[in-house]
Design a protein around this motif. Sequence first.
Motif, PDB file in Angstrom:
ATOM      1  N   ASP A  49     -78.579  24.498   7.240  1.00 62.66           N
ATOM      2  CA  ASP A  49     -79.535  25.275   6.455  1.00 62.66           C
ATOM      3  C   ASP A  49     -78.923  25.940   5.235  1.00 62.66           C
ATOM      4  O   ASP A  49     -79.639  26.530   4.432  1.00 62.66           O
ATOM      5  CB  ASP A  49     -80.200  26.339   7.321  1.00 62.66           C
ATOM      6  CG  ASP A  49     -79.248  27.463   7.700  1.00 62.66           C
ATOM      7  OD1 ASP A  49     -78.022  27.245   7.625  1.00 62.66           O
ATOM      8  OD2 ASP A  49     -79.729  28.547   8.074  1.00 62.66           O
ATOM      9  N   GLY A  50     -77.644  25.899   5.073  1.00 66.33           N
ATOM     10  CA  GLY A  50     -77.012  26.519   3.914  1.00 66.33           C
ATOM     11  C   GLY A  50     -75.586  26.028   3.756  1.00 66.33           C
ATOM     12  O   GLY A  50     -74.975  25.539   4.702  1.00 66.33           O
ATOM     13  N   SER A  51     -75.080  26.175   2.555  1.00 65.11           N
ATOM     14  CA  SER A  51     -73.704  25.751   2.299  1.00 65.11           C
ATOM     15  C   SER A  51     -72.747  26.860   2.682  1.00 65.11           C
ATOM     16  O   SER A  51     -72.885  27.992   2.244  1.00 65.11           O
ATOM     17  CB  SER A  51     -73.526  25.407   0.816  1.00 65.11           C
ATOM     18  OG  SER A  51     -72.163  25.193   0.529  1.00 65.11           O
TER      19      SER A  51
ATOM     20  N   THR B 261     -74.254  29.740   9.312  1.00 60.49           N
ATOM     21  CA  THR B 261     -74.819  28.399   9.170  1.00 60.49           C
ATOM     22  C   THR B 261     -75.470  27.974  10.484  1.00 60.49           C
ATOM     23  O   THR B 261     -74.984  28.326  11.558  1.00 60.49           O
ATOM     24  CB  THR B 261     -73.721  27.381   8.799  1.00 60.49           C
ATOM     25  OG1 THR B 261     -73.052  27.824   7.628  1.00 60.49           O
ATOM     26  CG2 THR B 261     -74.308  26.012   8.544  1.00 60.49           C
TER      27      THR B 261
END
Length: 242
Positions: A168-170, A203
């Motif tokens: 869902d995110g870096s 994350t």
Amino acid sequence: MKKILAALVAFAALTAAAPALGADLGARPYYKQPPVYAPAIVYNWTGFYIGGHLGGAFTGSHDFNGAVLSDSSARLLGGVQAGLDWQFATNWVLGTEGQYSWLGKNNLTATFPGGYVYTNDQRGLGSVTARIGYTWGPGLLYVKGGYAYSDNSERLTLAGAPIPFLLDGSHTHGYTVGAGVEYMFAPNWAVKGEYMYYDFGSTRFISPAALVPFGSFHNDDHTLKLGVNYRFNFASPVVARY
């Protein structure tokens, strides 16, 4: 004969008066050599520098809502840095620095029910930071903070075969804060010791669907570094004038 006697008397009188005449002329002048003063070194932190560092990195605690993660959290690191400082007051220095550290082998591994295995090999840490420090001559005590970068190589396997996944995110981009001390030990050369904390947020898996219920995990690192800098700004000795 009278003339000869008169001349002798006059010569004797002049000889007797000579010491008194010399005393009236005063003593010979004495010239003292001015004292020699050692050069006074002025330390100047303003300027550009480059250098290298060695140290260790320690990964923070990670978990996927109870799923066990195994990782070699202590790793060696080595890297380079470059920066620019400005001594804007007698005891204050403002600067900016770019830094990159290569990390020793680190495989953060999470094994999930059903045979899924997630692995993250973190290969390096980078940063671009601002710093402010207090200086006392050859020493500089500073704090710093700014942007952080994590070079990650990630994969997910099922029964040993790689499969696609989505997070869902870096956790590649984050922030860092730290503190350190630097000391000029010779013209153009300084050593430093530094602690930095890196935070890349939390994350979680978006796919595959089987891993979504396990929630998120946090990504952070602690580092200790010893380094040396070559500085292009060391002031030449200044001789005090009197």
